[in-house]
Design an enzyme around this catalytic site. Structure first.
Site: not given
Length: 350
Positions: A73, A157
């Protein structure tokens, strides 16, 4: 006879959702509503630093003290901003999850950044790395950006194209960190519920973060992931409850899975909104509450780009929703009759 809303039939507590919930048998607890921190990494648009801190302060003020972030992010920007907000706070006042699988490195001379949807980011690049050393280095860098000694939860992830590496090195590395008590809960985060189901079935997973597959519009996780999680005692954190925005505002051009919504889904979302309005319930409130009909669901994480959005989500989450709304959605063919519903009567699920 035990109370079905507080006994073993409802392992996460009374309805409506409130209070901390344990993730699997890890000892880690989270509030039912948490903050997804992708917007803090400048997802699609730049967020001023002051506003990012206001968002995080609003989350603390509303009780949304579970923060989900990742190196991905904003190539570390989200973690850095969250770290600044955590500084000086009691460690017991919040729960943090971050992710591994993408290691960050400085940009080489002349190299241009690939934002991957994030803008105005630090001069770093992402490198897929599921090796033992890579995972340890990724976590150590996250701890430095966050300014904490440890995080509570680590997810592998977006592993859908890296399952071999996950089985050979990635998950064993995470399990080793858990055994060393360097992290308390481990799992996977992605939007492919079928692959998550296979990983939960095969591996000792505390929690998974599943985005966009268990919503008012999507039952996919109900058919593959959630039964496996219930059987294995694995908790589910739900992301993407608004399906990228379609369930937040089902107007023409609304996004679904980060692309314009297909006409049939747009029409269904608009029908959902009409029925919700008949019961004086905002569509967003129903979308937030719906996933908690299944007992494996422990929490939902919702992103926000303004403190007003944080406060709105908290108010929507606390809103009373009549059982009759869910019955009406089933009766009108907008929800399948076999789905578990977050009703408040006998046998209710949290």
């Amino acid at each position: 006879m035990p109370d079905p809303t507080t006994g073993p039939e409802a392992p996460h507590g009374p309805y409506p959702p409130r209070g901390p919930r344990e993730l699997g048998r890890s000892g880690v607890t989270v509030p039912p509503l948490g903050l997804g921190c992708a917007p803090l990494g400048n997802l699609y648009r730049a967020l001023p630093e002051e506003r990012a801190q206001d968002v995080l302060n609003a989350a603390f003020a509303t009780g949304a003290g579970y923060f989900d972030t990742a190196p991905h992010y904003g190539v570390g920007l989200s973690e850095e901003r969250l770290g600044r907000a955590l500084r000086g706070r009691e460690r017991s006042s919040y729960t943090v999850s971050t992710k591994v699988g993408r290691r960050l490195r400085p940009l080489a001379p002349g190299e241009e950044a690939d934002g991957e949807g994030f803008v105005d980011t630090p001069a770093r690049a992402r490198v897929r790395d599921f090796s033992r050393d890579g995972i340890r280095a990724t976590l150590e860098a996250s701890l430095e950006r966050l300014g904490v000694d440890s995080v509570d939860i680590v997810y592998l992830h977006d592993v859908e194209h890296h399952l071999r590496e996950v089985h050979e090195t990635g998950f064993p590395a995470l399990a080793e960190l858990r055994a060393e008590k360097a992290v308390r809960a481990i799992g996977f985060g992605m939007n492919h519920s079928d692959l998550l189901a296979g990983l939960v079935a095969d591996l000792d997973v505390d929690v998974v973060l599943c985005a966009g597959r268990w919503t008012l519009l999507e039952r996919t996780a109900h058919d593959d992931l959630l039964p496996v999680c219930a059987r294995r005692g694995t908790s589910v954190v739900v992301g993407g409850v608004y399906n990228s925005g379609l369930l937040a505002d089902p107007s023409p051009g609304a996004p679904y899975d980060y692309a314009p919504a297909p006409p049939a889904l747009l029409a269904r979302a608009r029908q959902l909104a009409v029925v919700c309005a008949e019961f004086d319930v905002p569509l967003k409130a129903a979308a937030l509450r719906f996933p908690f009909g299944h007992p494996a669901v422990a929490a939902a994480v919702v992103g926000a780009a303004t403190p007003g959005e944080v406060r709105e989500n908290a108010a929507l989450f606390a809103r009373d929703i009549p059982d009759e709304l869910w019955s009406a959605l089933v009766a009108r063919g907008l929800l399948d009759p076999d789905l578990p519903l977050p009703t408040s009567g006998p046998g209710a699920r949290p």
